[in-house]
Design a protein around this motif. Structure first.
Motif, short mmCIF file in Angstrom:
data_model
loop_
_atom_site.label_atom_id
_atom_site.label_comp_id
_atom_site.label_asym_id
_atom_site.label_seq_id
_atom_site.Cartn_x
_atom_site.Cartn_y
_atom_site.Cartn_z
N TYR A 103 0.83 -1.21 0.00
CA TYR A 103 0.00 0.00 0.00
C TYR A 103 0.86 1.26 0.00
O TYR A 103 0.56 2.24 -0.69
CB TYR A 103 -0.94 -0.02 1.20
CG TYR A 103 -2.05 -1.05 1.10
CD1 TYR A 103 -2.92 -1.05 0.02
CD2 TYR A 103 -2.21 -2.01 2.08
CE1 TYR A 103 -3.94 -2.00 -0.08
CE2 TYR A 103 -3.21 -2.96 1.99
CZ TYR A 103 -4.07 -2.96 0.91
OH TYR A 103 -5.07 -3.90 0.82
N SER A 157 -10.23 -3.45 5.24
CA SER A 157 -10.35 -4.80 4.69
C SER A 157 -10.09 -5.82 5.78
O SER A 157 -9.22 -5.66 6.63
CB SER A 157 -9.34 -5.00 3.55
OG SER A 157 -8.01 -4.91 4.04
N SER A 260 -13.55 -0.16 -7.17
CA SER A 260 -12.52 -0.16 -6.11
C SER A 260 -12.35 -1.56 -5.53
O SER A 260 -11.23 -2.04 -5.29
CB SER A 260 -12.91 0.82 -5.00
OG SER A 260 -13.03 2.14 -5.49
N TYR A 261 -13.48 -2.21 -5.28
CA TYR A 261 -13.44 -3.57 -4.71
C TYR A 261 -12.74 -4.52 -5.69
O TYR A 261 -11.94 -5.37 -5.29
CB TYR A 261 -14.87 -4.02 -4.43
CG TYR A 261 -14.99 -5.37 -3.75
CD1 TYR A 261 -13.94 -5.96 -3.06
CD2 TYR A 261 -16.20 -6.07 -3.82
CE1 TYR A 261 -14.07 -7.18 -2.44
CE2 TYR A 261 -16.34 -7.31 -3.21
CZ TYR A 261 -15.28 -7.86 -2.51
OH TYR A 261 -15.42 -9.08 -1.91
N TRP A 264 -9.07 -3.93 -5.63
CA TRP A 264 -8.52 -4.45 -4.36
C TRP A 264 -8.50 -5.97 -4.36
O TRP A 264 -7.52 -6.60 -3.95
CB TRP A 264 -9.37 -3.96 -3.19
CG TRP A 264 -8.99 -4.58 -1.87
CD1 TRP A 264 -7.99 -4.17 -1.04
CD2 TRP A 264 -9.59 -5.73 -1.26
NE1 TRP A 264 -7.93 -5.00 0.06
CE2 TRP A 264 -8.89 -5.97 -0.05
CE3 TRP A 264 -10.62 -6.59 -1.62
CZ2 TRP A 264 -9.22 -7.02 0.80
CZ3 TRP A 264 -10.95 -7.64 -0.79
CH2 TRP A 264 -10.26 -7.85 0.41
N VAL A 272 -3.85 -2.10 -6.65
CA VAL A 272 -4.10 -1.34 -5.42
C VAL A 272 -3.90 0.15 -5.68
O VAL A 272 -4.65 1.00 -5.18
CB VAL A 272 -3.19 -1.84 -4.29
CG1 VAL A 272 -3.21 -0.88 -3.11
CG2 VAL A 272 -3.61 -3.23 -3.84
N MET A 275 -6.96 1.48 -7.22
CA MET A 275 -8.01 1.67 -6.21
C MET A 275 -7.80 2.98 -5.47
O MET A 275 -8.74 3.77 -5.27
CB MET A 275 -8.00 0.51 -5.22
CG MET A 275 -9.00 0.67 -4.08
SD MET A 275 -8.68 -0.42 -2.67
CE MET A 275 -7.21 0.37 -1.98
#
Length: 1468
Positions: A103, A157, A260-261, A264, A272, A275
């Motif tokens: 991330y 998450s 976005s989901y 991810w 990522v 997202m």
């Protein structure tokens, strides 16, 4: 397991929203060329500039700022480098903390386009305190709190921990912009919101997708219910693209969330990053204000297949290849195996990259991997594959999302058994099977955990997942193993504390529902990374190879060890097991192995061969004089005994007088082992530990005169039968468990090491071991309480050996240890038939007198005939010792004293006498109807018709007549000849009720009976008769096959859910304890306990009540004992959205209406290890109770905690006490067994010394050592304890049947009494009462008897041990039955030492067993050592003042003891 779903609620939420949009759409719009997200107007404004990335280290509160400088970034033309206007995104990585760096890197890469400050937190960063001191303080980490309150967007998450959920739930309303939560607890999923799209529920929430969407979903799945969630995931791929065609703001917002989901979910840095760009773009209004149609162009989604196969060597090939089109992942197992077995791979590539591959004919292992870990490049996966290859296995590594594991097994894998079954027409594959994509495998290893069907999401239809899994795994008939690195614990935490909490559920509890075996911890977290422990991987591979080798070896060549139990020593325990006739079971097992093609010598064909003779010969090998002579003289010792028995020597077991000793050609196979020999196989490190613990002067048992360790057994063909070594030393009982760092003694180590050593190394070369009967000791050895490591002795000594363990079906508690610590593949055996005690001797005469008297109506005192009957009733009752059971206190109105003697005084009152006779009649009925286990079960034997009737009578009582029983059994015999359906299918409906639904709310028996009770009874008969599957399962396990799973329990309480036997039993989900019924019953038990205590103590509440929490009763009652603790304290269970119990909340005092009673929770080692989550929740509850803002007189927990705190004692709210970590038992029973004690007070102190360790969240389960000695706290609790509560869960194990009850409950009572002040008038310390709860059934509304300890003991002794009916049933069981009688005599002494046993019990027991010449002779013949122990216990009781008898009786007993001792001496 009704709602183990962690993913389904998410999908339900978004599917409903999606459906609404689809239904509202009247037209379609064309799709843009590039994947874009339209900009929404109403978003917070922010400027652009260089992002600041906040890094959080695991479990700390320090934030490090890493600023990306201007010159290190590419700035978009319209960006602003103003750090005051950053887009603040908070991301909680939850159970994926290993992605933290990913991330950060993704955020860094987008610095040129967005001024983002990303704060990444793991779930361990959410709270700064482990335990909340009160219900209002959530223990939130202030750094986390500030970050969320200032956040422009939030991404969460895999957040599941309830306390974390509460914190996140409280802070999410502060987030200014989008809130995206992926695959989290349902409580916070409702906070999902992007613009006008949200998942907030109204009313009862969404009921599921409407018909239109169901129709769409059906296109993405197989149509099978168990595949539904997998279909949801497929739809997720296409949902965002479909929404391109739906106009309107709401569709745009929903698409933002879905897109976005999707990014991810696909994972990886670029996905990522996309997202984060979507989220940042939604929060950045500067571009939108310039142009409403500004769109964010996203990179193409990098898609990793939902399923695929990979290999370390393939990765190396691709890394060095110039072919950019070469795919990393294989589409199917068939394609993978074609590559893996090709000459190009096995020769060219392997040589080129110096990569060691297993031979092409090596065992093939299907390895199920978590797709997320493949996407995020977790190194352990490639390492695992490489080590498996190096260890001689061909891995077939298939990555999955987690919810579709069953589809892989069903559609893409097959086995030799399945192929042959299909060829023979015995197996019909599912129509989803893909023959051109499938591959044959030999074993399945699941590294994901969770259930096979549905994974973390379970199945949408309660219970169906287990049924589907069993059908698939039965068809494959290969071992199903689970092995995984820990994702919720670090490696140091595991090595310190074992596997804890939710991690234990994922890795053990849930997979065991499918019959998973041999679970191995492969590694864990190191910081944020997942790392393997290579030695643990080799442990896994060694066990895999052992199972496949067992299968591949022809049956006639397989070498099998059978281990019998033989502890304690010198009391006739060799060849015994709980509820099992071991000699006959052993005999039957050998004959069955012969039928299957195993080499068992001439034993099956010898008409004189018997299991009793084998046990008698093994007993000879266990005698100290024989061991002293060494291995080479052992055959001579057995031959000499056979010669003496043949000559009529009565000092030798009569069974050895058969031709050939009845051994069927069995011969002694033994060897002497030196320390040097042991070091070669055990290794220097472990041998050094053994030497340190067992120096020369304390070398332990099993050592010859020349100092060598003797390992011995009987060889019959390729089967070696042995007796498990003793665990400790006589005179120092169970020394192993007293000392934390002690090891098994050297001969114990040698026995297991040479059991599996090859014959070339003088070993027995066993390829598998069968532990015959409950229970042995290897699973109780020192080591990790859960999650074996290299230094766990059970792990070391069992090594790679497959362990097939015959275990009583009604003990799902201790069997957990055998399964988890001892790698046991369990095969359950049935409990013996039930008998009703009836009445006998004086009790039978008394009933006749009572019936005669009561049938004559009310008669006054002048009626001479009635007076004579009254006198006879009183005299007979007193002679039978019933004065304590039904005290005649009120017969004489002039006195409050009880009558003594056998004569009825002239002053008695007829009216009072009549009331007493009514009570007496009721009591006699209780005794008459009392159930007990009659005799012992024979492994694999189907019950006789009479035994079937006894089961039906016990189950139905008066509801099914004798004639009905005969009819049911006759009908069963008729249908049996016509052919019946599988017992599995017949019993499955009841199984589901028992595990998932009805039995949580009402027991199987107490639910509504079928309209046709006869049919139900026929089902019970059919399932009981299927106990032949016990032997079938052992044989199938020996063939390397799959043993289906079944919940443990007993027929009376759990109904048919536990039948048929012959299954790999498991316990319950610890996150659903207590169940709804257990909670209701526990409240009533607690209320009745307090009511009785108040009635006996002038209305006063007890300040402290000790409650025993045992694994066995907790499992079988689904947590009644836990509910009792909650109810006493004044707390209630709280469930989260999936039904898991996540907290025990305090009930307000005004609602409780009484003081909070303090509780000393006495945990068995099994409860402590199996229900760590419950222990943590209880500890949290006690901490909050101790800190509650309530007056001390209304909160005894707080009162005692404050007193301790004032004395400077740490952790004054600790209330959960048990043995040292990884250790088990109070050892009081061992002390009583050896007689090595003087005063009874010492037994209480032994208990206290062994149970001084406190457990719970406050004991540092996260950091440090779980289990801290807190003697001051325990002393305070014992000092204030006024009552003890003990549950008994079944009729098979009563207070008088096993040693553990007096060794724990009795000794706890004694420890509390030791700390009471002496009464100044009597000089005696105040007694502590014990409430016994006989929870034999599970009905929510039935009367639950709460009785005083002494009353229950009287009933038990009268209905069983003193009952000729019970005695004679045991005498028929030979040596095993004699041992059972002997053990109850020892327990009687234990109860007399820790509580009170009436004199009549000793009187009548002596009459029944020692002074009855015929019985004494039979006991002595069956088991001389057992009979000697019987007589010894009577003499001990008299010598210690427990029993008052005449000198003549003692002289007879002394003479019997001397004779028994001489017989044993001469026999040696």
């Amino acid at each position: 397991m009704k709602d183990i779903s962690m993913m389904a609620p998410i999908l339900v939420f978004w599917t409903v929203a999606f459906a609404a949009l689809l239904q509202a759409s009247a037209f379609l719009v064309p799709s843009p060329t590039n994947p874009t997200i339209p900009v929404h107007k109403n978003v917070p404004s922010s400027a652009l500039g260089s992002p600041i990335i906040q890094r959080r280290t695991l479990s700390t509160t320090t934030i490090q700022h890493a600023t990306i400088e201007r010159e290190d970034t590419l700035v978009a033309p319209n960006s602003k480098q103003d750090n005051d206007d950053k887009i603040k995104i908070v991301l909680v990585a939850g159970f994926e903390s290993f992605n933290r760096d990913l991330y950060y890197q993704a955020a860094k890469d987008m610095a040129a386009d967005f001024n983002v400050e990303l704060s990444v937190f793991a779930d361990s960063d959410i709270r700064s305190s482990v335990t909340n001191v009160n219900d209002q303080d959530l223990g939130v980490n202030p750094v986390f709190e500030e970050a969320v309150k200032n956040a422009d967007a939030f991404v969460g998450s895999l957040i599941f921990d309830y306390d974390d959920v509460l914190v996140v739930e409280s802070l999410l309303p502060y987030v200014k912009g989008p809130r995206l939560l992926f695959e989290c607890a349902t409580e916070i999923m409702t906070f999902n919101q992007v613009g006008s799209f949200n998942m907030a529920t109204t009313g009862d929430g969404p009921a599921g997708p409407p018909p239109a969407v169901k129709a769409i979903l059906s296109k993405f799945g197989s149509g099978k219910e168990e595949d539904r969630i997998n279909g949801y995931l497929k739809l997720l791929k296409f949902g965002p693209d479909l929404l391109k065609f739906v106009p309107g703001e709401k569709a745009s917002d929903l698409r933002t969330w879905l897109e976005s989901y999707r990014f991810w979910n696909q994972g990886g840095k670029n996905n990522v990053g996309a997202m984060l760009r979507i989220i940042a773009h939604r929060c950045d209004s500067s571009t939108r204000q310039a142009n409403d149609s500004v769109e964010l162009v996203l990179p193409e989604l990098e898609v990793t297949p939902d399923i695929g196969l990979l290999h370390t060597l393939r990765d190396k090939e691709i890394q060095h290849s110039s072919n950019n089109q070469q795919q990393r992942f294989f589409e199917s197992p068939a394609a993978y195996m074609e590559w893996r077995t090709s000459k190009t791979t096995t020769i060219d590539l392997a040589q080129k990259y110096n990569f060691q591959l297993a031979p092409s004919d090596a065992p093939r292992v299907a390895v199920l991997l978590y797709r997320k870990h493949v996407i995020t490049e977790q190194r352990y996966i490639l390492d695992l594959i490489q080590i498996m290859e190096e260890q001689g296995l061909i891995p077939v590594p298939i990555f999955i999302n987690g919810v579709e594991a069953h589809t892989i097994v069903r559609d893409l894998l097959t086995s030799e058994h399945e192929i042959q079954g299909v060829t023979r027409g015995e197996i019909v594959r599912d129509d989803t099977y893909q023959p051109y994509k499938a591959a044959r495998i030999d074993i399945i290893v699941n590294t994901v955990g969770f259930p096979l069907v549905g994974g973390p999401a379970g199945s949408a239809e309660a219970g169906r997942n287990i049924e589907v899994a069993e059908v698939l795994l039965r068809s494959m008939n290969v071992p199903y193993m689970v092995a995984s690195p820990l994702l919720l614990q670090s490696i140091p935490q595991w090595r310190t504390n074992g596997v804890l909490g939710l991690q234990s559920v994922v890795l053990y509890s849930l997979p065991e529902l499918d019959g998973a075996i041999d679970t191995v911890v492969l590694g864990g977290l190191v910081g944020d990374k997942i790392a393997l422990v290579p030695e643990r991987v080799r442990k896994l591979t060694s066990r895999v190879k052992a199972w496949t080798s067992l299968h591949n070896t022809p049956k006639s060549e397989r070498k099998i060890a059978i281990s019998l139990y033989g502890f304690p020593p010198n009391v006739g325990a060799v060849g015994t097991a709980a509820l099992l006739d071991v000699p006959q079971s052993l005999e039957n097992l050998l004959k069955r192995l012969d039928e299957e093609g195993y080499d068992v010598g001439s034993f099956p064909s010898d008409p004189d061969a018997s299991g009793e003779s084998l046990v008698a010969a093994l007993s000879i090998l266990c005698e100290n004089p024989v061991i002293t002579g060494g291995a080479e003289r052992m055959q001579d010792a057995v031959d000499a005994k056979i010669t003496r028995a043949t000559a009529g020597d009565e000092t030798v077991a009569a069974t050895l007088a058969r031709p050939g000793g009845g051994l069927g050609g069995a011969t002694v196979k033994a060897l002497d082992v030196t320390w040097d020999d042991l070091e070669k196989v055990l290794g220097k490190y472990m041998t050094r530990k053994v030497r340190r613990a067992w120096p020369e002067k304390e070398r332990g048992p099993g050592v010859s005169a020349n100092g060598k360790m003797v390992v011995s057994g009987l060889q019959v063909g390729n089967v070696w039968i042995t007796v498990q070594p003793l665990l400790g030393v006589e005179g120092d009982p169970m020394r192993l468990l007293f000392e934390r760092d002690l090891t098994p003694h050297p001969q114990y180590c040698a026995a297991y090491e040479w059991m599996r050593q090859p014959e070339s190394n003088r070993g027995f070369g066993s390829q598998a071991v069968i532990h015959l009967g409950m229970h042995g000791t290897v699973e109780w050895l020192p080591g990790q309480q859960l999650g074996n490591d290299r230094q766990s002795w059970s792990d070391e000594l069992l090594g790679e050996l497959p362990n097939i363990y015959a275990y009583a079906a009604n003990n799902p508690s201790e069997s957990i240890l055998a399964k988890r610590r001892g790698y046991g593949t369990l095969v359950s055996y049935n409990v013996p038939p039930y008998g009703r005690a009836g009445l006998y001797l004086d009790l039978a005469n008394l009933k006749e007198l009572v019936d005669e008297y009561r049938s004559g109506g009310d008669r006054d005192k002048s009626d001479a005939a009635a007076a004579d009957v009254r006198a006879a009733i009183f005299s007979t009752a007193q002679k039978a010792g019933l004065g304590s059971d039904v005290p005649p206190l009120a017969l004489d109105p002039t006195s409050e004293e009880a009558f003594e003697g056998t004569e009825l005084p002239d002053t008695y009152d007829v009216s009072a006498f009549n009331k007493w006779v009514t009570s007496l009649s009721d009591y006699l009925f209780v005794l008459q109807e009392r159930l007990f286990s009659s005799g012992l079960h024979v492994l694999g034997a189907s019950p006789s018709d009479e035994e079937l009737k006894s089961y039906l009578n016990a189950y139905y009582g008066d509801e099914l007549s004798e004639e009905d029983c005969d009819t049911v059994i006759a009908e069963w015999h008729e249908t049996k000849t016509e052919g019946t359906s599988s017992a599995f299918l017949d019993g499955f409906s009841s199984f589901l009720e028992g595990l998932f639904g009805t039995a949580d709310d009402a027991s199987a028996k107490d639910g509504e009976h079928s309209d046709d009770m006869t049919k139900d009874a026929t089902d019970i008969v059919r399932l009981l008769s299927a106990s032949t599957e016990e032997m079938d399962s052992i044989v199938n396990a020996l063939d390397g096959g799959y043993v289906p799973a079944k919940p443990g329990g007993d027929l009376l309480r759990d109904g048919t859910s536990v039948l048929p036997t012959g299954k790999n039993i498991y316990a319950l989900d610890p996150y659903r304890m207590p169940s709804a019924t257990a909670w209701a019953r526990g409240q009533r038990i607690a209320a009745e306990t307090l009511r009785q205590h108040q009635a006996m103590n002038d209305g006063h509440y007890p300040e402290t009540v000790a409650v025993t929490l045992w694994g066995l009763d907790a499992i079988k009652t689904r947590g009644e004992s836990v509910a009792i603790v909650l109810a006493l304290v004044g707390a209630k269970p709280v469930k989260e959205g999936t039904g898991r119990i996540v907290r025990f909340d305090l009930v307000p005092l005004e609602e409780l209406g009484r003081p909070r009673v303090d509780v000393l929770a006495s945990l068995s080692g099994i409860f402590r290890d199996s229900f760590a989550n419950v222990v943590d929740l209880l500890d949290d509850m006690f901490e909050r109770a101790a800190a509650a803002d309530e007056p001390n007189e209304m909160n005894f927990v707080k009162k005692h905690a404050e007193s301790l705190r004032d004395d400077g004692v740490e952790r004054p709210a600790a209330r959960l006490f048990s043995n040292p970590p990884g250790d088990y038992g109070s050892m009081v029973n061992e002390v009583v067994g050896t007689g090595d004690w003087s005063e009874s007070e010492a037994l209480g102190e032994t208990w206290k010394g062994r149970n001084v360790f406190a457990y719970g969240r406050g004991e540092g389960t996260g950091v440090g050592t779980a289990g801290t000695a807190r003697p001051e706290v325990l002393d305070k609790l014992l000092e204030t304890t006024e009552r003890v509560v003990q549950e008994i869960d079944s009729v098979e194990y009563g207070l008088s049947d096993i040693q553990e009850y007096y060794a724990n409950t009795g000794a706890l009572k004694k420890a509390a009494e030791n700390r009471k002040a002496a009464d100044p008038t009597t000089g005696r310390k105040k007694k502590v009462s014990v409430s016994i709860v006989e929870a034999f059934s599970g009905s929510a509304d039935e009367d639950i008897p709460v009785q005083e300890l002494e009353d229950v003991l009287r009933v038990e002794y009268r209905s069983k041990m003193l009952n000729p009916k019970w005695r004679d049933a045991m005498l028929q069981q030979g040596s095993g039955g004699a041992y059972e009688i002997s053990q109850r005599m020892t327990a009687m002494v234990g109860w007399a030492a820790t509580a009170e046993v009436d004199n009549f019990v000793f009187d009548q027991a002596a009459e029944r067993y020692a002074l009855d010449e015929a019985v004494a002779k039979q006991l002595q013949k069956s088991n001389p050592e057992a009979f000697k122990n019987v007589v010894r216990r009577f003499l001990e009781a008299a010598g210690r003042g427990m029993w008052s008898t005449d000198e003549e009786t003692l002289d007879k007993l002394r003479e019997l003891y001397a004779d028994a001792d001489d017989i044993i001496e001469m026999g040696s």
